[in-house]
Scaffold this active site. Structure first.
Site, PDB file in Angstrom:
ATOM      1  N   ASN A 105       0.817  -1.196   0.000  1.00  0.00           N
ATOM      2  CA  ASN A 105       0.000   0.000   0.000  1.00  0.00           C
ATOM      3  C   ASN A 105       0.864   1.265   0.000  1.00  0.00           C
ATOM      4  OD1 ASN A 105      -2.058  -1.817   0.186  1.00  0.00           O
ATOM      5  ND2 ASN A 105      -2.428  -1.493   2.372  1.00  0.00           N
ATOM      6  N   HIS A 122       5.955  -0.492  -2.667  1.00  0.00           N
ATOM      7  CA  HIS A 122       5.514   0.280  -3.830  1.00  0.00           C
ATOM      8  C   HIS A 122       5.566   1.778  -3.599  1.00  0.00           C
ATOM      9  CE1 HIS A 122       3.056  -3.559  -4.943  1.00  0.00           C
ATOM     10  NE2 HIS A 122       4.328  -3.669  -5.260  1.00  0.00           N
ATOM     11  N   SER A 193      -4.732  -9.559  -3.066  1.00  0.00           N
ATOM     12  CA  SER A 193      -5.251 -10.530  -4.040  1.00  0.00           C
ATOM     13  C   SER A 193      -4.135 -11.427  -4.552  1.00  0.00           C
ATOM     14  CB  SER A 193      -5.878  -9.781  -5.223  1.00  0.00           C
ATOM     15  OG  SER A 193      -4.907  -8.938  -5.826  1.00  0.00           O
ATOM     16  N   ASN A 217      -8.357 -12.802   4.419  1.00  0.00           N
ATOM     17  CA  ASN A 217      -8.930 -12.186   3.224  1.00  0.00           C
ATOM     18  C   ASN A 217     -10.421 -12.500   3.217  1.00  0.00           C
ATOM     19  OD1 ASN A 217      -9.573 -11.504   0.437  1.00  0.00           O
ATOM     20  ND2 ASN A 217      -7.353 -11.495   0.092  1.00  0.00           N
ATOM     21  N   GLU A 219     -11.975 -13.023   0.578  1.00  0.00           N
ATOM     22  CA  GLU A 219     -12.206 -13.964  -0.532  1.00  0.00           C
ATOM     23  C   GLU A 219     -11.034 -14.925  -0.684  1.00  0.00           C
ATOM     24  OE1 GLU A 219     -14.467 -10.547  -3.254  1.00  0.00           O
ATOM     25  OE2 GLU A 219     -12.552 -11.388  -3.872  1.00  0.00           O
TER      26      GLU A 219
END
Ligand code: BV8
Ligand code: ZN
Length: 245
Positions: A105, A122, A193, A217, A219
């Protein structure tokens, strides 16, 4: 619903670990109101991140790319860290140098929650980098007074201090992230993800070196199959439950 036994298992693994690392992605900031990249709110004002978060897009239209970042900075400035960020800051309080937080993030919410040992793979949306003289500064103004912003030192065109698609990650930070993945006994992977590389290669690396992987998570992800424990739910709810003393 997560069985209490899974929470208890995660707590026991963390209690017994001499070194712990955590890898976070956009999902950990979702409960702070910041849209994720690939989730339902993932279309950022009708732009795909892959289309705008690139050197080519910036070269083609620096103003459009800066409008997008200025909009995101405004959103992030309104956001507050959530209980997931605070739980990871508490884990650092408890473990000190034996814990390392690795994040994809760029929103800076881990720092605002009190985390100090943060590897920003990042970069950071609050950093600006001069494309002419290389000067790096932090600029927290929202909105920016002029777009695209200009370097105070040389008048050159500034770019956001983030890593775009097709760009290399900061070498030293990446080395430290690999070292943390190799040396940890438990790696918590929360809110990602697991499709962006090389960040997504850290969990398989940790596993190869004997770490237990806990995935948090909402998902299923490509990592779920390799995780030793999958806690299917929101990081803002689950991280406090596995970390709180
Ligand atoms: C590089 C900064 C080479 C900018 C970002 C084909 C195959 C494999 C790889 C590639 C390929 N084509 C290109 C590549 C390489 C590329 C890549 O991986 N592309 C992907 C899309 C396939 N990678 C790169 O380009 C990297 N550089 O490879 O350079 C090189 C080497 C040497 C020398 C020169 C060049 C650079 C990648 C970095 C790009 N920059 N961000 C900005 O933010 O503006 S990436 C961007 O995606 C963000 O950083 C974000 O964090 C990151 C990853 O996404 P996630 O964090 O995982 O977020 P996402 O929305 O995807 O998922 C959210 C998850 O949270 C979901 O799973 C959801 O279920 C979950 N969730 C939601 N709510 C919650 C939750 N979980 C828990 N609780 C909740 N409440
Ligand atoms: Zn400059």
């Amino acid at each position: 619903m997560i069985p209490d036994s899974d929470i208890q298992t995660a707590r026991e693994w963390l209690a017994g670990a001499s070194r712990v690392a955590a890898l976070t992605g956009a999902g950990i900031s979702a409960e702070s109101g910041i849209p994720t990249f690939r989730g339902p709110g993932g279309l950022w004002r009708n732009f795909r991140p892959e289309d705008l978060a690139t050197p080519e897009a910036f070269h083609r239209d620096p103003n459009l790319v800066w409008e997008w970042y200025d909009w995101r900075r405004g959103l992030i400035a309104q956001a507050r860290p959530n209980l997931g960020h605070y739980a990871l800051a508490e884990l650092e309080q408890k473990m000190g140098g034996r814990f390392m937080l690795i994040t994809q993030n760029v929103d800076g919410l881990h720092n605002r929650a009190g985390s100090q040992r943060v590897l920003k793979l990042h970069g950071d949306i609050w950093w600006t980098l001069c494309t002419a003289c290389g000067d790096v500064t932090s600029d927290y103004r929202v909105p920016l007074p002029e777009l695209p912003p200009r370097c105070a030192k040389c008048g050159g065109l500034l770019r956001p201090g983030v890593v775009w698609f097709g760009e290399a990650l900061p070498a030293r930070t990446w080395e430290q992230a690999e070292e943390a993945a190799r040396s940890c006994d438990v790696l918590i992977v929360a809110g990602t993800s697991a499709v962006v590389y090389p960040a997504a290669s850290l969990a398989p690396l940790a596993k190869r070196y004997g770490a237990r992987i806990i995935e948090i998570n909402t998902e299923e992800t490509p990592l779920s199959g390799a995780a030793d424990l999958c806690l299917r739910g929101a990081s803002g709810e689950l991280l406090p439950r596995i970390i709180a003393s």
